[in-house]
Scaffold this active site. Sequence first.
Site, PDB file in Angstrom:
ATOM      1  N   HIS A 159     101.660  74.895  11.636  1.00 55.71           N
ATOM      2  CA  HIS A 159     102.310  75.395  10.421  1.00 55.71           C
ATOM      3  C   HIS A 159     101.746  76.721   9.925  1.00 55.71           C
ATOM      4  O   HIS A 159     102.293  77.331   9.024  1.00 55.71           O
ATOM      5  CB  HIS A 159     102.198  74.375   9.286  1.00 55.71           C
ATOM      6  CG  HIS A 159     100.854  74.337   8.641  1.00 55.71           C
ATOM      7  ND1 HIS A 159      99.799  73.642   9.157  1.00 55.71           N
ATOM      8  CD2 HIS A 159     100.378  74.941   7.513  1.00 55.71           C
ATOM      9  CE1 HIS A 159      98.738  73.792   8.383  1.00 55.71           C
ATOM     10  NE2 HIS A 159      99.050  74.583   7.369  1.00 55.71           N
TER      11      HIS A 159
HETATM   12  C1  UD1 Z   1     100.630  76.110   2.455  1.00 54.80           C
HETATM   13  C2  UD1 Z   1      99.290  76.835   2.294  1.00 54.80           C
HETATM   14  C3  UD1 Z   1      98.422  76.555   3.507  1.00 54.80           C
HETATM   15  C4  UD1 Z   1      98.283  75.065   3.752  1.00 54.80           C
HETATM   16  C5  UD1 Z   1      99.645  74.402   3.807  1.00 54.80           C
HETATM   17  C6  UD1 Z   1      99.490  72.909   3.896  1.00 54.80           C
HETATM   18  C7  UD1 Z   1      99.409  78.948   1.045  1.00 54.80           C
HETATM   19  C8  UD1 Z   1      99.415  80.422   1.136  1.00 54.80           C
HETATM   20  N1  UD1 Z   1      99.506  78.283   2.212  1.00 54.80           N
HETATM   21  O1  UD1 Z   1     101.261  76.646   3.591  1.00 54.80           O
HETATM   22  O2  UD1 Z   1      97.134  77.090   3.284  1.00 54.80           O
HETATM   23  O3  UD1 Z   1      97.624  74.871   4.975  1.00 54.80           O
HETATM   24  O4  UD1 Z   1     100.382  74.723   2.604  1.00 54.80           O
HETATM   25  O5  UD1 Z   1     100.592  72.310   4.465  1.00 54.80           O
HETATM   26  O6  UD1 Z   1      99.330  78.412  -0.025  1.00 54.80           O
HETATM   27  N2  UD1 Z   1     108.879  74.236   2.797  1.00 54.80           N
HETATM   28  C9  UD1 Z   1     109.867  73.303   2.678  1.00 54.80           C
HETATM   29  N3  UD1 Z   1     109.608  72.187   1.929  1.00 54.80           N
HETATM   30  C10 UD1 Z   1     108.429  71.978   1.290  1.00 54.80           C
HETATM   31  C11 UD1 Z   1     107.444  72.948   1.407  1.00 54.80           C
HETATM   32  C12 UD1 Z   1     107.653  74.070   2.159  1.00 54.80           C
HETATM   33  O7  UD1 Z   1     110.942  73.446   3.243  1.00 54.80           O
HETATM   34  O8  UD1 Z   1     108.277  70.927   0.622  1.00 54.80           O
HETATM   35  C13 UD1 Z   1     109.119  75.427   3.660  1.00 54.80           C
HETATM   36  C14 UD1 Z   1     109.747  76.591   2.917  1.00 54.80           C
HETATM   37  O9  UD1 Z   1     110.620  77.218   3.797  1.00 54.80           O
HETATM   38  C15 UD1 Z   1     108.552  77.491   2.649  1.00 54.80           C
HETATM   39  C16 UD1 Z   1     107.677  77.234   3.862  1.00 54.80           C
HETATM   40  O10 UD1 Z   1     107.876  75.869   4.186  1.00 54.80           O
HETATM   41  O11 UD1 Z   1     108.916  78.835   2.518  1.00 54.80           O
HETATM   42  C17 UD1 Z   1     106.217  77.504   3.625  1.00 54.80           C
HETATM   43  O12 UD1 Z   1     105.732  76.762   2.502  1.00 54.80           O
HETATM   44  P1  UD1 Z   1     104.470  77.299   1.665  1.00 54.80           P
HETATM   45  O13 UD1 Z   1     104.042  76.289   0.690  1.00 54.80           O
HETATM   46  O14 UD1 Z   1     104.759  78.661   1.166  1.00 54.80           O
HETATM   47  O15 UD1 Z   1     103.368  77.486   2.772  1.00 54.80           O
HETATM   48  P2  UD1 Z   1     102.799  76.448   3.825  1.00 54.80           P
HETATM   49  O16 UD1 Z   1     103.052  76.951   5.184  1.00 54.80           O
HETATM   50  O17 UD1 Z   1     103.242  75.074   3.505  1.00 54.80           O
HETATM   51  N1  UDP Z   2      99.302  65.352   7.494  1.00 51.87           N
HETATM   52  C1  UDP Z   2     100.169  64.328   7.159  1.00 51.87           C
HETATM   53  N2  UDP Z   2     101.419  64.330   7.706  1.00 51.87           N
HETATM   54  C2  UDP Z   2     101.827  65.279   8.591  1.00 51.87           C
HETATM   55  C3  UDP Z   2     100.914  66.311   8.923  1.00 51.87           C
HETATM   56  C4  UDP Z   2      99.675  66.332   8.349  1.00 51.87           C
HETATM   57  O1  UDP Z   2      99.825  63.435   6.378  1.00 51.87           O
HETATM   58  O2  UDP Z   2     102.979  65.209   9.052  1.00 51.87           O
HETATM   59  C5  UDP Z   2      97.965  65.357   6.869  1.00 51.87           C
HETATM   60  C6  UDP Z   2      96.802  65.455   7.818  1.00 51.87           C
HETATM   61  O3  UDP Z   2      96.431  64.185   8.310  1.00 51.87           O
HETATM   62  C7  UDP Z   2      95.735  66.076   6.939  1.00 51.87           C
HETATM   63  C8  UDP Z   2      96.541  67.005   6.033  1.00 51.87           C
HETATM   64  O4  UDP Z   2      97.869  66.527   6.086  1.00 51.87           O
HETATM   65  O5  UDP Z   2      95.111  65.093   6.137  1.00 51.87           O
HETATM   66  C9  UDP Z   2      96.468  68.406   6.539  1.00 51.87           C
HETATM   67  O6  UDP Z   2      97.394  69.176   5.879  1.00 51.87           O
HETATM   68  P1  UDP Z   2      98.036  70.502   6.493  1.00 51.87           P
HETATM   69  O7  UDP Z   2      97.867  70.514   7.962  1.00 51.87           O
HETATM   70  O8  UDP Z   2      99.407  70.600   5.952  1.00 51.87           O
HETATM   71  O9  UDP Z   2      97.188  71.646   5.780  1.00 51.87           O
HETATM   72  P2  UDP Z   2      95.750  72.296   6.021  1.00 51.87           P
HETATM   73  O10 UDP Z   2      94.754  71.224   6.129  1.00 51.87           O
HETATM   74  O11 UDP Z   2      95.842  73.161   7.233  1.00 51.87           O
HETATM   75  O12 UDP Z   2      95.573  73.152   4.817  1.00 51.87           O
END
Ligand code: UD1
Ligand code: UDP
Length: 355
Positions: free
Chosen positions: A202
């Site tokens: 992601h």
């Molecule tokens: C964010 C965090 C990242 C973290 C991740 C955990 C920032 C800059 N990044 O990244 O550090 O590792 O969360 O998962 O804060 N979207 C949906 N539905 C949702 C959420 C997101 O469709 O419920 C899609 C949207 O298209 C959005 C994209 O995912 O634009 C990215 O979501 P965003 O929260 O901006 O960043 P993450 O990649 O989730």
């Molecule tokens: N996770 C989850 N479901 C998923 C993918 C990840 O519950 O489909 C959990 C994972 O086990 C871990 C956390 O989400 O506890 C990690 O989150 P993510 O990878 O979104 O973000 P990051 O840790 O990189 O910020």
Amino acid sequence: MRVSTILGARPQFIKAAVVSKKIREKNKEIIIHTGQHYDDNMSKIFFDELEIPKPDYNLNIGSGYHGFQTGNMLIKIEDILLKEKPDIVLVYGDTNSTIAGALAASKLLIPIAHIEAGLRSFNKNMPEEQNRILTDHISDYLFAPTETSEINLKKEGISRNVFKIGDVMYDGILHFSKLASVKSMIISRLNIRDKYILATIHRAENTNDISKLKNIVQALNESGKRIILPLHPRTQKYISQYNLKISSNVSIIHPIGYLDMLMLEKNAEKILTDSGGVQKEAFFLGKPCITLREETEWIETVNNGWNILVGSNAKKIIQSINEFLPQKERKNYFGNGDAADKIVNILNKGLFINK
Ligand code: UD1
Ligand code: UDP
């Protein structure tokens, strides 16, 4: 004490699942959910299955460019903090919700506690690296999970009120493992009978760059292994946009709850990921981890030989899927599973804060 917890993204819900329970034993907690993650399987599922208290506020900010997302959070969080007047604001990790919460509190001179302080990738192109550096420098309590994170803070001149307390995600895995074994049906639901690799992707640096995502997908397709890929909506969007084809050995599923995730991690042969949290969970569970990044904040896992950094190089990814096998005993870098207890004890003592 009135503690205002600010969260908004999946990993923050999982961390709060253990910390919020402890906070509430003696204090009043006000949870502010920014709405950064909003799909049911990115948010609601965690509150339901991990019994996280319902947020007092949901700001429904949703997705958008960094400035739009962070700025809107800042405005709305400030309003709530002015009204609720918490004694302390608690933020987790390195997301836009983290920096928005910390900045709002800082300007109002409300003490900030940062959980997962001191992590560094030393790659300032990552939005997360910017968020964590800035948050650390305006925080009053810095809860560092590891020795490395404590040292990183020291190198930046931060040594006051730094507490090395272990990792709350380790608390989480100990706390929820049994429940996962009892409740999760994911292994039978996916009809898993043979070995598989669990993958998550992601990170913006991988998804937003067509050549990187193409390489990673190519490696999964050509690995010759069954890959189970619970796919973050960001990655799903880019796979469709770039029109990337997925081979039949790769099973894409929607994002899953934490209990299902733990079961898939526990039963996987290896784990392939660019997630921070998943790298640690692989280590906790003794699973070889192949990390789709050039650097990691969780460097201990690499130094101990259980994690290998392969970036988005298809050849390296395939080679690691087939050959990477840790040789050393795992050391304990992440505490004893009582990080949440320690955090709350320190906060309850009300150590001096000098804003
Ligand atoms: C964010 C965090 C990242 C973290 C991740 C955990 C920032 C800059 N990044 O990244 O550090 O590792 O969360 O998962 O804060 N979207 C949906 N539905 C949702 C959420 C997101 O469709 O419920 C899609 C949207 O298209 C959005 C994209 O995912 O634009 C990215 O979501 P965003 O929260 O901006 O960043 P993450 O990649 O989730
Ligand atoms: N996770 C989850 N479901 C998923 C993918 C990840 O519950 O489909 C959990 C994972 O086990 C871990 C956390 O989400 O506890 C990690 O989150 P993510 O990878 O979104 O973000 P990051 O840790 O990189 O910020």
